[in-house]
Design a protein around this motif. Structure first.
Motif, PDB file in Angstrom:
ATOM      1  N   VAL A  87       7.590  -5.020  -6.715  1.00 47.94           N
ATOM      2  CA  VAL A  87       8.581  -5.314  -8.248  1.00 47.94           C
ATOM      3  C   VAL A  87       8.119  -4.541  -9.530  1.00 47.94           C
ATOM      4  O   VAL A  87       8.286  -4.062 -10.279  1.00 47.94           O
ATOM      5  N   PHE A  88       6.565  -4.352  -8.852  1.00 44.09           N
ATOM      6  CA  PHE A  88       5.768  -4.063 -10.525  1.00 44.09           C
ATOM      7  C   PHE A  88       5.926  -3.023 -10.164  1.00 44.09           C
ATOM      8  O   PHE A  88       5.431  -2.143 -10.785  1.00 44.09           O
ATOM      9  N   SER A  89       5.894  -2.004  -8.797  1.00 43.10           N
ATOM     10  CA  SER A  89       5.732  -0.200  -8.546  1.00 43.10           C
ATOM     11  C   SER A  89       6.875  -0.340  -9.482  1.00 43.10           C
ATOM     12  O   SER A  89       7.840  -0.439  -8.935  1.00 43.10           O
ATOM     13  N   GLY A  90       6.682   1.114 -10.324  1.00 40.39           N
ATOM     14  CA  GLY A  90       7.839   1.432 -11.277  1.00 40.39           C
ATOM     15  C   GLY A  90       8.498   1.107 -11.563  1.00 40.39           C
ATOM     16  O   GLY A  90       8.697   1.907 -12.881  1.00 40.39           O
ATOM     17  N   SER A  91       7.805  -0.102 -12.571  1.00 43.82           N
ATOM     18  CA  SER A  91       8.571  -0.195 -13.524  1.00 43.82           C
ATOM     19  C   SER A  91       7.866  -0.819 -14.838  1.00 43.82           C
ATOM     20  O   SER A  91       6.872   0.268 -14.388  1.00 43.82           O
ATOM     21  N   ARG A  92       8.500  -1.018 -15.607  1.00 44.61           N
ATOM     22  CA  ARG A  92       8.635  -0.641 -17.441  1.00 44.61           C
ATOM     23  C   ARG A  92       8.260  -2.226 -18.255  1.00 44.61           C
ATOM     24  O   ARG A  92       9.264  -2.871 -18.157  1.00 44.61           O
ATOM     25  N   ARG A 138     -13.321  -3.224 -10.198  1.00 46.12           N
ATOM     26  CA  ARG A 138     -14.195  -3.997  -9.199  1.00 46.12           C
ATOM     27  C   ARG A 138     -12.535  -5.535  -9.485  1.00 46.12           C
ATOM     28  O   ARG A 138     -11.697  -5.792  -9.011  1.00 46.12           O
ATOM     29  N   LYS A 139     -13.233  -6.202 -10.592  1.00 48.83           N
ATOM     30  CA  LYS A 139     -12.530  -7.186 -11.407  1.00 48.83           C
ATOM     31  C   LYS A 139     -10.629  -6.595 -12.329  1.00 48.83           C
ATOM     32  O   LYS A 139      -9.870  -7.631 -11.378  1.00 48.83           O
ATOM     33  N   ALA A 140     -10.700  -5.738 -12.484  1.00 45.20           N
ATOM     34  CA  ALA A 140      -9.360  -5.643 -12.802  1.00 45.20           C
ATOM     35  C   ALA A 140      -8.405  -5.577 -11.257  1.00 45.20           C
ATOM     36  O   ALA A 140      -7.232  -5.784 -11.252  1.00 45.20           O
ATOM     37  N   ASN A 141      -8.411  -4.662  -9.913  1.00 47.18           N
ATOM     38  CA  ASN A 141      -8.007  -4.947  -9.330  1.00 47.18           C
ATOM     39  C   ASN A 141      -7.995  -5.920  -8.686  1.00 47.18           C
ATOM     40  O   ASN A 141      -6.777  -5.682  -7.532  1.00 47.18           O
ATOM     41  N   HIS A 142      -9.174  -6.417  -8.434  1.00 51.12           N
ATOM     42  CA  HIS A 142      -9.058  -7.402  -6.958  1.00 51.12           C
ATOM     43  C   HIS A 142      -8.355  -8.506  -8.335  1.00 51.12           C
ATOM     44  O   HIS A 142      -7.276  -9.455  -7.438  1.00 51.12           O
ATOM     45  N   GLY A 143      -7.971  -8.554  -9.268  1.00 53.57           N
ATOM     46  CA  GLY A 143      -7.057  -9.540  -9.677  1.00 53.57           C
ATOM     47  C   GLY A 143      -5.755  -9.014 -10.144  1.00 53.57           C
ATOM     48  O   GLY A 143      -4.880 -10.636  -9.336  1.00 53.57           O
ATOM     49  N   LEU A 144      -5.208  -7.853  -9.722  1.00 52.06           N
ATOM     50  CA  LEU A 144      -3.982  -7.504  -9.637  1.00 52.06           C
ATOM     51  C   LEU A 144      -3.811  -7.647  -8.314  1.00 52.06           C
ATOM     52  O   LEU A 144      -2.698  -8.470  -8.432  1.00 52.06           O
ATOM     53  N   ARG A 145      -4.470  -7.118  -7.277  1.00 51.75           N
ATOM     54  CA  ARG A 145      -3.870  -7.772  -6.264  1.00 51.75           C
ATOM     55  C   ARG A 145      -3.625  -8.715  -5.997  1.00 51.75           C
ATOM     56  O   ARG A 145      -2.652  -9.545  -5.244  1.00 51.75           O
ATOM     57  N   GLU A 180     -13.180  -2.612   0.980  1.00 45.82           N
ATOM     58  CA  GLU A 180     -13.572  -1.182   1.403  1.00 45.82           C
ATOM     59  C   GLU A 180     -13.269  -0.077   0.795  1.00 45.82           C
ATOM     60  O   GLU A 180     -14.187   0.802   0.060  1.00 45.82           O
ATOM     61  N   GLY A 181     -12.020  -0.233   0.931  1.00 43.48           N
ATOM     62  CA  GLY A 181     -10.911   1.271   0.380  1.00 43.48           C
ATOM     63  C   GLY A 181     -11.110   1.212  -1.252  1.00 43.48           C
ATOM     64  O   GLY A 181     -11.980   2.367  -1.795  1.00 43.48           O
ATOM     65  N   LEU A 182     -11.109   0.311  -1.818  1.00 43.28           N
ATOM     66  CA  LEU A 182     -11.604   0.338  -3.513  1.00 43.28           C
ATOM     67  C   LEU A 182     -12.843   0.617  -4.519  1.00 43.28           C
ATOM     68  O   LEU A 182     -13.299   1.242  -4.646  1.00 43.28           O
ATOM     69  N   THR A 201      -5.627   5.252 -10.810  1.00 42.83           N
ATOM     70  CA  THR A 201      -5.735   6.113  -9.575  1.00 42.83           C
ATOM     71  C   THR A 201      -6.465   4.666  -8.951  1.00 42.83           C
ATOM     72  O   THR A 201      -5.592   4.354  -7.308  1.00 42.83           O
ATOM     73  N   THR A 202      -7.127   3.884  -9.462  1.00 38.61           N
ATOM     74  CA  THR A 202      -7.581   2.621  -8.544  1.00 38.61           C
ATOM     75  C   THR A 202      -6.259   1.798  -8.919  1.00 38.61           C
ATOM     76  O   THR A 202      -5.760   0.824  -7.827  1.00 38.61           O
ATOM     77  N   TYR A 203      -5.632   1.701  -9.819  1.00 34.04           N
ATOM     78  CA  TYR A 203      -4.174   0.712  -9.777  1.00 34.04           C
ATOM     79  C   TYR A 203      -3.005   1.090  -9.136  1.00 34.04           C
ATOM     80  O   TYR A 203      -2.785   0.338  -7.812  1.00 34.04           O
ATOM     81  N   LEU A 204      -2.900   2.597  -8.744  1.00 36.66           N
ATOM     82  CA  LEU A 204      -2.347   3.170  -7.632  1.00 36.66           C
ATOM     83  C   LEU A 204      -2.647   2.943  -5.752  1.00 36.66           C
ATOM     84  O   LEU A 204      -1.585   2.649  -5.740  1.00 36.66           O
ATOM     85  N   TYR A 205      -3.878   2.622  -5.805  1.00 39.69           N
ATOM     86  CA  TYR A 205      -4.535   2.676  -4.828  1.00 39.69           C
ATOM     87  C   TYR A 205      -3.664   1.097  -4.200  1.00 39.69           C
ATOM     88  O   TYR A 205      -3.572   0.457  -3.243  1.00 39.69           O
ATOM     89  N   THR A 206      -4.301   0.064  -5.178  1.00 39.57           N
ATOM     90  CA  THR A 206      -4.027  -1.286  -4.692  1.00 39.57           C
ATOM     91  C   THR A 206      -2.153  -1.181  -5.074  1.00 39.57           C
ATOM     92  O   THR A 206      -1.829  -2.246  -4.456  1.00 39.57           O
ATOM     93  N   LEU A 207      -1.852  -0.929  -5.782  1.00 40.48           N
ATOM     94  CA  LEU A 207      -0.180  -1.128  -5.743  1.00 40.48           C
ATOM     95  C   LEU A 207       0.370  -0.282  -3.789  1.00 40.48           C
ATOM     96  O   LEU A 207       0.788  -1.134  -3.567  1.00 40.48           O
ATOM     97  N   GLY A 208       0.216   0.487  -3.574  1.00 46.57           N
ATOM     98  CA  GLY A 208       0.285   0.839  -2.524  1.00 46.57           C
ATOM     99  C   GLY A 208      -0.354   0.198  -1.262  1.00 46.57           C
ATOM    100  O   GLY A 208       0.217  -0.388  -0.136  1.00 46.57           O
ATOM    101  N   PHE A 209      -1.605  -0.002  -0.964  1.00 42.62           N
ATOM    102  CA  PHE A 209      -1.741  -1.523   0.065  1.00 42.62           C
ATOM    103  C   PHE A 209      -1.521  -3.044  -0.084  1.00 42.62           C
ATOM    104  O   PHE A 209      -1.142  -3.058   0.503  1.00 42.62           O
TER     105      PHE A 209
END
Length: 216
Positions: A104-109, A85-92, A200-202, A142-150
């Motif tokens: 920008v973040f998606s697919g970057s190395r 929860r903390k990681a993905n709310h913070g990322l969003r 809710e999705g998370l 999986t949660t990281y990719l959910y956040t990026l997609g959202f």
């Protein structure tokens, strides 16, 4: 000749300038030429630091991550659910601070290993909770990719917080789709209340992880 010394051109200065310009022009308008103009240099000067635009995007994503974790501390008392929860709310929240931040973040190395400390801590927490390493990786990615997609979809409607893109009027959409009442009503669930819907999705994803691996 201006006697004021110009700040040296290095990777950080270019990335900082690019991130600032990103909020003005978006990813499509963020060209090396535009960044060079902002820095008052010729475009070829940037190629000493970045071989192409993707290399610059990699550094921008890394700088975004550095800013996101500056001052942040991991709580060793977190449960695996709390850590997700903390990681993905913070990322969003971090991604929403930049126009097209998720793209920008998606697919970057990452260009450094600053992320390794938090990654190691989270994987240690998950494996201690009973996940195998493979399961821990699957759960966190999986949660990281959910956040990026959202956030990618969210920023298609709201490029920046409190800035709504033209053409996404939920009420107008409902009027146009009046013959399809369920689809019309679904607009409010798709194009509004992003904070609530993200949360809710998370939770759906987290509950799915718990059910899949049998770990509470």
């Amino acid at each position: 000749m201006n006697s004021e010394r110009r700040a040296p051109l290095d990777r950080k200065r270019v990335a900082d300038t690019a991130l600032r310009l990103l909020n003005e022009v978006g990813l499509d308008g963020l060209t090396l030429r535009a960044i060079a103009k902002e820095l008052d240099v010729k475009a070829p000067a940037l190629y000493w630091h970045f071989k192409d635009k993707q290399a610059l995007l990699d550094e921008m994503a890394t700088e975004m991550y550095r800013r996101m974790v500056t001052g942040a501390s991991l709580d060793p008392a977190d449960t695996w659910r709390e850590r997700l929860r903390k990681a993905n709310h913070g990322l969003r929240e971090s991604l929403r601070g930049y126009r097209d931040g998720a793209k920008v973040f998606s697919g970057s190395r990452f260009t450094g290993i600053e992320h390794a400390e938090q990654m190691e801590d989270s994987l240690r927490l998950f494996t201690a909770a009973g996940f195998t390493l493979a399961q821990a990786v699957r759960a966190t990615t999986t949660t990281y990719l959910y956040t990026l997609g959202f956030v990618t979809e969210e920023q298609g409607v709201e490029p920046l917080p409190d800035e709504r893109r033209e053409g996404f009027d939920v009420e107008e959409r409902a009027r146009m789709m009046a013959d399809f009442p369920l689809s019309a009503a679904a607009g409010a669930e798709i194009f509004a209340d992003y904070e609530q819907h993200f949360g809710e999705g998370l939770e759906l994803v987290i509950d799915g992880i718990a059910a899949r691996y049998g770990i509470d």
